[in-house]
Design a protein around this motif. Structure first.
Motif, PDB file in Angstrom:
ATOM      1  N   UNK A  94      10.807   2.355   1.910  1.00 51.20           N
ATOM      2  CA  UNK A  94       9.597   1.558   1.680  1.00 51.20           C
ATOM      3  C   UNK A  94       8.648   1.722   2.859  1.00 51.20           C
ATOM      4  N   UNK A  95       7.368   1.933   2.593  1.00 48.62           N
ATOM      5  CA  UNK A  95       6.402   2.014   3.691  1.00 48.62           C
ATOM      6  C   UNK A  95       6.114   0.620   4.240  1.00 48.62           C
ATOM      7  N   UNK A  96       5.542   0.579   5.422  1.00 49.67           N
ATOM      8  CA  UNK A  96       5.172  -0.715   5.983  1.00 49.67           C
ATOM      9  C   UNK A  96       4.105  -1.383   5.097  1.00 49.67           C
ATOM     10  N   UNK A  97       3.132  -0.591   4.654  1.00 51.89           N
ATOM     11  CA  UNK A  97       2.089  -1.088   3.743  1.00 51.89           C
ATOM     12  C   UNK A  97       1.864  -0.026   2.672  1.00 51.89           C
ATOM     13  N   UNK A  98       1.482  -0.469   1.491  1.00 49.75           N
ATOM     14  CA  UNK A  98       1.201   0.475   0.404  1.00 49.75           C
ATOM     15  C   UNK A  98      -0.251   0.926   0.499  1.00 49.75           C
ATOM     16  N   UNK A  99      -0.462   2.210   0.380  1.00 47.41           N
ATOM     17  CA  UNK A  99      -1.813   2.786   0.316  1.00 47.41           C
ATOM     18  C   UNK A  99      -2.613   2.018  -0.756  1.00 47.41           C
ATOM     19  N   UNK A 100      -3.793   1.474  -0.404  1.00 44.91           N
ATOM     20  CA  UNK A 100      -4.507   0.684  -1.417  1.00 44.91           C
ATOM     21  C   UNK A 100      -4.971   1.520  -2.616  1.00 44.91           C
ATOM     22  N   UNK A 101      -5.024   0.911  -3.774  1.00 39.25           N
ATOM     23  CA  UNK A 101      -5.636   1.528  -4.956  1.00 39.25           C
ATOM     24  C   UNK A 101      -6.415   0.438  -5.667  1.00 39.25           C
ATOM     25  N   UNK A 102      -7.458   0.818  -6.356  1.00 40.35           N
ATOM     26  CA  UNK A 102      -8.440  -0.095  -6.934  1.00 40.35           C
ATOM     27  C   UNK A 102      -7.826  -1.315  -7.640  1.00 40.35           C
ATOM     28  N   UNK A 103      -6.861  -1.098  -8.486  1.00 42.88           N
ATOM     29  CA  UNK A 103      -6.332  -2.203  -9.295  1.00 42.88           C
ATOM     30  C   UNK A 103      -5.090  -2.851  -8.700  1.00 42.88           C
ATOM     31  N   UNK A 104      -4.647  -2.367  -7.557  1.00 43.80           N
ATOM     32  CA  UNK A 104      -3.490  -2.980  -6.916  1.00 43.80           C
ATOM     33  C   UNK A 104      -2.187  -2.744  -7.654  1.00 43.80           C
ATOM     34  N   UNK A 105      -1.937  -1.510  -8.046  1.00 42.64           N
ATOM     35  CA  UNK A 105      -0.676  -1.156  -8.699  1.00 42.64           C
ATOM     36  C   UNK A 105       0.364  -0.681  -7.684  1.00 42.64           C
ATOM     37  N   UNK A 106       1.629  -0.694  -8.139  1.00 47.49           N
ATOM     38  CA  UNK A 106       2.751  -0.084  -7.400  1.00 47.49           C
ATOM     39  C   UNK A 106       2.923  -0.582  -5.973  1.00 47.49           C
ATOM     40  N   UNK A 107       2.729  -1.867  -5.728  1.00 46.14           N
ATOM     41  CA  UNK A 107       2.923  -2.354  -4.358  1.00 46.14           C
ATOM     42  C   UNK A 107       4.406  -2.273  -3.971  1.00 46.14           C
ATOM     43  N   UNK A 108       4.694  -1.632  -2.855  1.00 47.90           N
ATOM     44  CA  UNK A 108       6.083  -1.628  -2.363  1.00 47.90           C
ATOM     45  C   UNK A 108       6.157  -1.657  -0.836  1.00 47.90           C
ATOM     46  N   UNK A 109       5.095  -2.077  -0.191  1.00 54.39           N
ATOM     47  CA  UNK A 109       5.126  -2.204   1.275  1.00 54.39           C
ATOM     48  C   UNK A 109       6.109  -3.298   1.679  1.00 54.39           C
ATOM     49  N   UNK A 110       6.795  -3.118   2.830  1.00 52.53           N
ATOM     50  CA  UNK A 110       7.790  -4.132   3.218  1.00 52.53           C
ATOM     51  C   UNK A 110       7.195  -5.308   3.972  1.00 52.53           C
ATOM     52  N   UNK A 111       6.060  -5.120   4.630  1.00 54.03           N
ATOM     53  CA  UNK A 111       5.589  -6.170   5.533  1.00 54.03           C
ATOM     54  C   UNK A 111       4.995  -7.396   4.799  1.00 54.03           C
ATOM     55  N   UNK A 112       4.093  -7.140   3.866  1.00 56.28           N
ATOM     56  CA  UNK A 112       3.348  -8.256   3.264  1.00 56.28           C
ATOM     57  C   UNK A 112       4.214  -9.296   2.534  1.00 56.28           C
ATOM     58  N   UNK A 113       5.290  -8.904   1.833  1.00 54.53           N
ATOM     59  CA  UNK A 113       6.081  -9.939   1.136  1.00 54.53           C
ATOM     60  C   UNK A 113       7.011 -10.726   2.053  1.00 54.53           C
ATOM     61  N   UNK A 114       6.901 -10.560   3.363  1.00 52.18           N
ATOM     62  CA  UNK A 114       7.764 -11.265   4.309  1.00 52.18           C
ATOM     63  C   UNK A 114       7.686 -12.782   4.152  1.00 52.18           C
TER      64      UNK A 114
END
Ligand code: MSS
Length: 363
Positions: free
Chosen positions: A337-357
């Motif tokens: 898992x990356x630290x943050x997910x590369x942003x995309x317009x509609x916010x799909x496929x979020x898998x960054x580890x930091x933000x859901x802490x």
């Protein structure tokens, strides 16, 4: 957070206390409900519909439901009753909305602000699509996609393609696709796509077309808006178009399910869920200091197969203080898992580890 209830009629059987009701057709599982459950109960499973579901009457005589199979040597219609005589398999699979975790992106996104709960791990039972296709003479020459059409009543006319739920996935995943009639050992409810649903293991929710009425091996992707413009990884500021990658395979992901609230010092079991998406899950680490230091967590349920999630724990004796608890999973191919997910317009496929802490104070 939205208040519990009232649940819309087609999901009235669900446990309102376990759910966050964003709208009639976007209902999320609360984070604390998951715990270390390997399989998600239908009463707690999230729901997402892009258009109004068909009438309950379509599940009155399930075996009579017809699906048309096209793009094979001998195309034709088969009933669920016919499919049940062709073969049967069961797969444990994470069903996860493409937009799960949208709330964790830093940029503004329109669409439901799902956190961790637009996902569940369920058992699907049905016939492999490969078996059905072989029974009908095999895949037609030139086909490159499997295109599934949902059974909603869409008024015919020039705008039909704007609203219909029709998705195409690459033909090379044909061998893993099921045409399923049971979920968790029971006939699939209307809410989750009964009488028949196309299951594409390892692919995001939208690709798992409910009340499937047509499956076609096609040369090109469908031009339905839900495929051509929506559910694409569109760079910020651009608009959806077939030139951008489709939201298909899921990536490695995990999140903490407990503790989520402040607690007293002493022994604690940190819990969470991890899955590999299109790949098997390999391992997961937990950090109590927002990623400064990591420790290996331990899986606590049997491996239910490549497409399932696995609950994990890490036992810790927690002294008074402030902790930010995060988890980071690695799949069988070594993807982490990356630290943050590369942003995309509609916010799909979020898998960054930091933000859901999770922030927890121990006193
Ligand atoms: N299908 C159909 N037919 N319709 C609709 O609307 N939606 C999607 C899928 N499928 C639809 C379908 C989505 S979008 C999702 S997520 C999913 O489904 C969900 O599921 P459930 O069962 O949970 O409800 Mo997002 O990617």
């Amino acid at each position: 957070e939205a208040d519990a209830g009232p649940l819309p009629e087609y999901v009235e059987f669900k446990d309102a206390d376990a759910l966050i009701i964003h709208s009639n057709n976007t209902i999320e599982t609360k984070r604390d409900v998951f715990g270390v459950q390997p399989i998600t109960s239908e009463h707690q499973l999230y729901v997402r519909n892009n258009v109004t579901p068909p009438d309950e009457s379509i599940v009155a005589d399930r075996d009579a439901w017809e699906v048309s199979i096209e793009g094979v040597a001998n195309p034709g219609s088969v009933t669920v009753g016919d499919l049940k005589r062709m073969g049967v398999e069961t797969v444990a699979m994470v069903l996860q909305c493409s937009g799960n975790g949208r709330a964790f992106f830093e940029h503004e996104t329109s669409g439901t602000q799902w956190q961790t709960g637009a996902a569940g791990c369920v058992l699907w039972t049905g016939v492999p699509l490969r078996t059905v296709v072989e029974n009908m003479g095999g895949v037609a020459d030139g086909a490159q996609f499997v295109t599934g059409t949902g059974g909603e009543e869409i008024p015919e006319g020039p705008n039909a393609a704007d609203v219909m739920v029709e998705r195409s996935v690459p033909l090379d995943v044909l061998d893993s696709i099921l045409l399923a009639w049971d979920m968790n050992g029971e006939p699939i409810s209307l809410a989750h796509g009964g009488p028949l649903r196309m299951i594409v293991p390892g692919f995001t929710g939208v690709n798992n077309v409910k009340y499937i009425k047509r499956v076609a091996m096609t040369e090109v992707e469908t031009d339905a808006l839900i495929q051509s413009q929506r559910y694409r990884l569109v760079p910020l500021g651009e608009s959806g178009s077939p030139e951008f990658p489709s939201v298909w395979q899921m990536e490695v992901k995990s999140w903490i399910t407990g503790p989520l609230e402040d607690a007293a010092s002493g022994m604690h079991q940190i819990t969470g869920l991890a899955f590999g998406g299109i790949n098997a899950i390999d391992s997961v680490e937990v950090s109590l200091d927002d990623g400064e230091t990591w420790e290996d967590a331990q899986f606590v349920a049997p491996d239910l197969g490549r497409y399932a999630w696995r609950p994990f724990v890490l036992a810790k004796d927690l002294a008074p203080g402030s902790y930010r608890i995060v988890s980071r999973a690695t799949d069988s191919e070594g993807n982490q898992q990356p630290e943050a997910t590369e942003p995309n317009q509609s916010g799909y496929n979020h898998n960054g580890w930091r933000a859901p802490g999770v922030d927890v104070t121990i006193s």
